[in-house]
Design an enzyme around this catalytic site. Structure first.
Site, PDB file in Angstrom:
ATOM      1  N   HIS A  22      -2.817   7.058   4.533  1.00 36.43           N
ATOM      2  CA  HIS A  22      -3.312   5.864   3.841  1.00 36.43           C
ATOM      3  C   HIS A  22      -4.705   5.516   4.382  1.00 36.43           C
ATOM      4  O   HIS A  22      -4.938   5.546   5.590  1.00 36.43           O
ATOM      5  CB  HIS A  22      -2.348   4.703   4.076  1.00 36.43           C
ATOM      6  CG  HIS A  22      -2.827   3.408   3.506  1.00 36.43           C
ATOM      7  ND1 HIS A  22      -3.256   3.285   2.206  1.00 36.43           N
ATOM      8  CD2 HIS A  22      -2.944   2.171   4.056  1.00 36.43           C
ATOM      9  CE1 HIS A  22      -3.616   2.032   1.979  1.00 36.43           C
ATOM     10  NE2 HIS A  22      -3.451   1.332   3.086  1.00 36.43           N
ATOM     11  N   CYS A  34       0.821  -1.224   0.000  1.00 34.35           N
ATOM     12  CA  CYS A  34       0.000   0.000   0.000  1.00 34.35           C
ATOM     13  C   CYS A  34       0.850   1.267   0.000  1.00 34.35           C
ATOM     14  O   CYS A  34       0.331   2.352  -0.212  1.00 34.35           O
ATOM     15  CB  CYS A  34      -0.913   0.029   1.218  1.00 34.35           C
ATOM     16  SG  CYS A  34      -2.088  -1.311   1.257  1.00 34.35           S
ATOM     17  N   ASN A  52     -10.040   0.032   1.492  1.00 34.50           N
ATOM     18  CA  ASN A  52      -8.592   0.162   1.325  1.00 34.50           C
ATOM     19  C   ASN A  52      -8.229  -0.217  -0.111  1.00 34.50           C
ATOM     20  O   ASN A  52      -8.330  -1.383  -0.487  1.00 34.50           O
ATOM     21  CB  ASN A  52      -7.903  -0.758   2.336  1.00 34.50           C
ATOM     22  CG  ASN A  52      -6.396  -0.725   2.251  1.00 34.50           C
ATOM     23  OD1 ASN A  52      -5.828  -0.167   1.323  1.00 34.50           O
ATOM     24  ND2 ASN A  52      -5.744  -1.331   3.227  1.00 34.50           N
TER      25      ASN A  52
END
Ligand code: ACO
Length: 337
Positions: free
Chosen positions: A258, A119, A288
């Protein structure tokens, strides 16, 4: 790795994003696994996510995002000489998504490669592109962050399938007269890598009928360990970077963490001392999206008018590796030098 920018000013001069049309709600997920809308909202803040069609791959998400970014920067795709796509879900391991994307865009003189940093991929890719431009190797870069995690999620595993979604964002990096990137901090902890992995299909565990049977080709995650890691590094990475750049948290106008879980974001913002109104949150609508998360959040902040020229923007990503990365940028009006 930590560094404060001096000399050449480089900034984001174009920004684009794309998410698949299909919305998957928590209520639909509750029909698929033993979960509930209430549990997902309370523990993660996620209400819905976007899911790619069976025939949609990473390049299909990257292309509209990239076109939008190039259009906003008002530059010809042929003038881009570097294309980096940060993703853990490329169309294929090779040819790379970046090479396919450069071809589809008509960036025929571009170097193109994919980058794997979970990520955190988008933050790593932006830092690399910055370095290529600052070092004089590249004149104009296109960086895409995105993932089609729905293709590597076990849709029978309630501990992971409720968390993720598909999406991509793209930025154009160019030299500017003033403002732009202020600094970067990037790191990795391979010892913790086991907590978030895709064990099958690599050179350690090549694909066999047995690895498929054992479900080794799906994301495996130790949620509580990743949660602890995430809350720690979102804070430590941002603090280190601010200190390196001689800036205080009060100077930050827009905080783009994030987008994994609202509880992780709230914890980091509280520890850092960032007031709610400066925090960008869209995990409720996208889940996500891995490498897509920060550029999608930037696009939302741009749409609601928060990315005004001169605004100091703090971005921090974290994810598989385990990896993390932060950047500070003084937002510019999109006009290249
Ligand atoms: N619905 C209902 N119950 C669930 C679900 C679900 N979807 N998922 C787990 N549970 C249950 C568990 O089975 C457990 O039950 P038990 O106590 O009977 O065993 C209980 O809920 C509590 O489980 P925990 O894992 O302790 O729950 P927690 O409150 O920690 O939340 C979560 C889990 C949301 C996954 C959290 O740990 C988290 O957000 N972790 C970080 C995940 C993350 O961000 N990963 C991505 C990082 S970035 C990247 O690179 C991909």
């Amino acid at each position: 790795m930590i560094g404060r920018v001096d000399g050449t000013r480089i900034s984001i001069t174009g920004l684009g994003s794309y998410a698949p049309e299909r919305v998957l709600t928590n209520h639909e997920l509750a029909q698929m696994v033993d979960t509930s809308h209430e549990w997902i909202v309370e523990r993660t803040g996620i209400r819905e996510r976007r899911i790619a069609r069976p025939d949609e791959a990473m390049t299909d998400l990257a292309l509209p995002a990239a076109r939008q970014a190039l259009e906003q920067a008002q530059v010809d795709p042929a003038s881009v000489d570097l294309v980096i796509v940060a993703t853990v879900t490329p169309d294929t391991m090779f040819p790379t998504t970046s090479a396919l994307l450069a071809d589809a865009l008509g960036a025929s003189d571009a170097a193109a490669y994919d980058l794997l940093a979970g990520c955190t991929g988008f933050m790593y890719a932006v830092a690399q592109a910055y370095g290529m431009l600052a070092g004089g190797l590249s004149r104009r870069a296109l960086v895409v962050g995105g993932d089609v995690l729905s293709k590597i999620i076990n849709w029978r595993d309630r501990r992971t399938c409720v968390l993720f979604g598909d999406g991509a964002g793209a930025v154009v990096l160019d030299r500017v007269d003033g403002g732009g990137f202020v600094g970067f901090e990037l790191g990795a902890d391979g010892a913790g890598g086991i907590h978030l992995s895709l064990p099958g299909g690599g050179s350690r565990t090549p694909t066999t009928a047995e690895t498929i049977e054992q479900e080794k080709h799906f994301v495996q995650m130790n949620g509580p360990e990743v949660f602890r890691f995430a809350t720690r590094v979102l804070v430590s990475s941002a603090e280190k970077l601010l200190a390196e750049c001689g800036r205080s948290i009060d100077e930050v106008d827009v905080y783009v963490p994030h987008q994994a879980n609202v509880r992780i974001i709230d914890h980091a913002a509280r520890k850092l001392g960032v007031p709610e109104e400066k925090v960008v949150i869209n995990v409720d609508r996208y889940g996500n999206t891995s490498s897509g998360s920060i550029p999608l959040a930037l696009a939302d902040a741009a749409a609601d008018g928060r990315l005004r020229p001169g605004a100091l923007v703090l971005m921090t990503g974290m994810g598989a590796g385990l990896t993390w990365g932060s950047s500070l940028i003084e937002w510019t009006d999109g006009v290249a030098a």
